[in-house]
Design a protein around this motif. Structure first.
Motif, PDB file in Angstrom:
ATOM      1  N   LYS A  23       2.240   1.571  -6.110  1.00 57.19           N
ATOM      2  CA  LYS A  23       2.006   0.130  -6.041  1.00 57.19           C
ATOM      3  C   LYS A  23       3.317  -0.640  -6.187  1.00 57.19           C
ATOM      4  O   LYS A  23       3.593  -1.569  -5.425  1.00 57.19           O
ATOM      5  CB  LYS A  23       1.016  -0.290  -7.140  1.00 57.19           C
ATOM      6  CG  LYS A  23       0.605  -1.751  -7.070  1.00 57.19           C
ATOM      7  CD  LYS A  23      -0.447  -2.054  -8.132  1.00 57.19           C
ATOM      8  CE  LYS A  23      -0.878  -3.527  -8.058  1.00 57.19           C
ATOM      9  NZ  LYS A  23      -1.920  -3.839  -9.081  1.00 57.19           N
ATOM     10  N   ARG A  26       5.630   0.089  -3.050  1.00 54.99           N
ATOM     11  CA  ARG A  26       5.222  -0.659  -1.860  1.00 54.99           C
ATOM     12  C   ARG A  26       5.681  -2.116  -1.945  1.00 54.99           C
ATOM     13  O   ARG A  26       6.191  -2.671  -0.965  1.00 54.99           O
ATOM     14  CB  ARG A  26       3.707  -0.578  -1.696  1.00 54.99           C
ATOM     15  CG  ARG A  26       3.210  -1.283  -0.438  1.00 54.99           C
ATOM     16  CD  ARG A  26       1.749  -0.998  -0.194  1.00 54.99           C
ATOM     17  NE  ARG A  26       0.908  -1.410  -1.287  1.00 54.99           N
ATOM     18  CZ  ARG A  26      -0.073  -0.678  -1.790  1.00 54.99           C
ATOM     19  NH1 ARG A  26      -0.321   0.517  -1.315  1.00 54.99           N
ATOM     20  NH2 ARG A  26      -0.808  -1.135  -2.784  1.00 54.99           N
ATOM     21  N   PHE A  59      -5.101   3.399  -3.079  1.00 61.03           N
ATOM     22  CA  PHE A  59      -4.401   3.902  -1.886  1.00 61.03           C
ATOM     23  C   PHE A  59      -5.312   3.774  -0.681  1.00 61.03           C
ATOM     24  O   PHE A  59      -6.447   4.207  -0.701  1.00 61.03           O
ATOM     25  CB  PHE A  59      -4.011   5.364  -2.086  1.00 61.03           C
ATOM     26  CG  PHE A  59      -3.321   5.969  -0.899  1.00 61.03           C
ATOM     27  CD1 PHE A  59      -2.012   5.640  -0.621  1.00 61.03           C
ATOM     28  CD2 PHE A  59      -3.977   6.857  -0.058  1.00 61.03           C
ATOM     29  CE1 PHE A  59      -1.360   6.184   0.466  1.00 61.03           C
ATOM     30  CE2 PHE A  59      -3.339   7.407   1.029  1.00 61.03           C
ATOM     31  CZ  PHE A  59      -2.020   7.073   1.276  1.00 61.03           C
ATOM     32  N   ILE A  63       1.446   4.825   3.993  1.00 60.56           N
ATOM     33  CA  ILE A  63       2.490   3.819   4.068  1.00 60.56           C
ATOM     34  C   ILE A  63       3.818   4.542   4.217  1.00 60.56           C
ATOM     35  O   ILE A  63       3.904   5.753   4.019  1.00 60.56           O
ATOM     36  CB  ILE A  63       2.514   2.894   2.831  1.00 60.56           C
ATOM     37  CG1 ILE A  63       2.937   3.684   1.578  1.00 60.56           C
ATOM     38  CG2 ILE A  63       1.197   2.213   2.633  1.00 60.56           C
ATOM     39  CD1 ILE A  63       3.293   2.801   0.404  1.00 60.56           C
ATOM     40  N   ASP A 351       3.676  -1.886   4.386  1.00 58.44           N
ATOM     41  CA  ASP A 351       2.388  -2.575   4.435  1.00 58.44           C
ATOM     42  C   ASP A 351       1.251  -1.586   4.659  1.00 58.44           C
ATOM     43  O   ASP A 351       1.361  -0.662   5.454  1.00 58.44           O
ATOM     44  CB  ASP A 351       2.397  -3.615   5.564  1.00 58.44           C
ATOM     45  CG  ASP A 351       1.254  -4.594   5.422  1.00 58.44           C
ATOM     46  OD1 ASP A 351       0.163  -4.313   5.961  1.00 58.44           O
ATOM     47  OD2 ASP A 351       1.442  -5.628   4.764  1.00 58.44           O
ATOM     48  N   GLU A 352       0.155  -1.789   3.955  1.00 61.73           N
ATOM     49  CA  GLU A 352      -0.997  -0.887   4.075  1.00 61.73           C
ATOM     50  C   GLU A 352      -1.620  -0.960   5.463  1.00 61.73           C
ATOM     51  O   GLU A 352      -2.182   0.020   5.946  1.00 61.73           O
ATOM     52  CB  GLU A 352      -2.056  -1.247   3.027  1.00 61.73           C
ATOM     53  CG  GLU A 352      -1.660  -0.899   1.608  1.00 61.73           C
ATOM     54  CD  GLU A 352      -2.742  -1.282   0.623  1.00 61.73           C
ATOM     55  OE1 GLU A 352      -3.474  -0.385   0.165  1.00 61.73           O
ATOM     56  OE2 GLU A 352      -2.853  -2.475   0.314  1.00 61.73           O
ATOM     57  N   ASN A 353      -1.541  -2.116   6.079  1.00 60.59           N
ATOM     58  CA  ASN A 353      -2.079  -2.301   7.422  1.00 60.59           C
ATOM     59  C   ASN A 353      -0.937  -2.748   8.319  1.00 60.59           C
ATOM     60  O   ASN A 353      -0.886  -3.874   8.799  1.00 60.59           O
ATOM     61  CB  ASN A 353      -3.203  -3.337   7.408  1.00 60.59           C
ATOM     62  CG  ASN A 353      -4.015  -3.329   8.688  1.00 60.59           C
ATOM     63  OD1 ASN A 353      -3.689  -2.624   9.653  1.00 60.59           O
ATOM     64  ND2 ASN A 353      -5.056  -4.126   8.720  1.00 60.59           N
TER      65      ASN A 353
END
Length: 406
Positions: A23, A26, A59, A63, A351-353
């Motif tokens: 976390k 990221r 999660f 990433i 970025d997660e997306n």
């Protein structure tokens, strides 16, 4: 300066833990990875999840480039295994075939052998693909001298004075034609030049025993194409690999630079696993998947966030195929100077997306030049969006706008 030192300390503290806090990592990477101490090179290699996934709270998807686990104690074993595997690929696909070709192979095998199992048959079959890879890699980041320089860690099995291996570069030089036909690539660029350069200028080489960085990129792409015959090499892949390899090969730590080639191969392969549909030409106009789907999402996002600007673009008949096709396919690698591309990719990879955020960045790029689009004619706007690098707009403004859009 104090804030930057605090950021460096935050990276240091997180990367020195036995288990990396995903976390925190990221968030740090999304706001930009520092070059110092190889932090960007290290961070881009995360995150490979093995064992207990409980260390990765919330999660959701991969990433970064999914190469190293968050458990630092496992790095050495995984890196040794992967780098050994890549050495095997080089031996199997370049060193051994190159040795056979230069030595004439077996007595009963020859260039005109019709046997489908002939080593020469596979050798010639690869040449068309290799010619395109070679052409693209030679012109990689033309404004940056880095790729023309000699690497400190060439492939010794290939460039050694006693080596009988025919390098990929020499293979191209032996089969390249002096004539050239006009061709247009997927991104609308033609190979026509105002003045045809001489062969000596076209293929300016380093002395024997040295290997340019672009030759390393060429080798990575050739091996990737050989291992993925269903897709092979597609123009533009060099623009995806280039910044990754540059980041790893520029790491200030010699132990990381030495294995930049192998590490780049696996990180590039992992990234391509996510974006391979973008490079499938048959999906260029598919609204469900591939680049066609991404352009549709891009248009929908722009309409949702700034309908007036969207309508103006529709009025100009400025189709996303004219500019967003390249933006999305190449992850903006040709729209900004390389340092800015690396900064953009920090946020994308973290970025997660990531691909939704890429669309947000593309929308932000149009919105920061909103006044020009609203007030200028089609030729002026077209020139603007196709040559965004010349607009000299502050990258931080674009990223800030993209975050607001997201």
């Amino acid at each position: 300066m104090a804030a930057y030192k605090a950021r460096l300390k935050a990276f240091e503290d997180n990367l020195n833990n036995e288990k990396i806090d995903l976390k925190i990592l990221r968030k740090l990477c999304f706001n930009g990875c520092p070059y110092e101490h190889g932090y960007r090179s290290t961070c881009w290699k995360f995150v490979y999840i093995i064992g207990d996934i409980s260390i990765c709270i919330n999660f959701a998807g991969y990433i970064l480039l999914n190469y190293l686990p968050l458990d630092v104690s496992q790095w050495k074993e995984i890196l040794q295994k992967q780098r050994k595997l890549y050495t095997h690929f080089v031996d199997e696909m370049i060193v051994e075939p190159g040795t056979k070709a230069s030595a004439g192979s077996q007595v009963d095998d020859h260039p005109l052998n019709p046997n489908p199992d002939s080593n020469w048959g596979a050798f010639f079959k690869d040449n068309d693909m290799l010619l395109q890879i070679d052409k693209d890699c030679r012109r990689l980041c033309p404004d940056l001298f880095f790729f023309q320089k000699a690497t400190e860690y060439p492939c010794k099995e290939i460039i050694h004075a006693d080596s009988r291996v025919e390098t990929l570069r020499k293979r191209v030089e032996h089969c390249v034609l002096q004539s050239e036909s006009l061709q247009v690539d997927r991104f609308g660029k033609s190979n026509m030049r105002a003045t045809r350069r001489k062969a000596s200028e076209e293929y300016m080489l380093l002395p024997d025993g040295q290997e340019a960085h672009w030759e390393v990129v060429e080798r990575i792409l050739f091996i990737y194409a050989k291992l993925n015959p269903g897709q092979g090499y597609v123009q533009g892949m060099n623009e995806i690999l280039g910044p990754i390899y540059y980041t790893f090969a520029s790491d200030p730590r010699s132990e990381c630079k030495e294995f930049a080639e192998a590490d780049s191969f696996f990180c590039f392969t992992n990234l391509m696993a996510e974006i391979r549909d973008i490079f499938i030409k048959t999906l260029d106009f598919d609204v469900e998947c591939g680049i066609g789907s991404m352009m549709t999402k891009f248009s929908d996002k722009l309409k949702d966030k700034d309908e007036f600007l969207y309508n103006r673009i529709q009025e100009l008949d400025l189709k996303p195929q004219f500019y967003a096709f390249r933006w999305l396919t190449l992850l903006l690698s040709q729209e900004f100077p390389l340092p800015d591309v690396l900064r953009i990719w920090d946020s994308l990879f973290a970025d997660e997306n990531r691909f939704n955020f890429l669309i947000c960045i593309c929308c932000a790029m149009l919105m920061v030049v909103r006044d020009e689009i609203l007030n200028e004619d089609f030729p002026t706007v077209m020139k603007l969006v196709q040559n965004f690098q010349t607009s000299k707009i502050d990258l931080h403004l674009i990223l800030s706008k993209a975050v607001d859009i997201r």
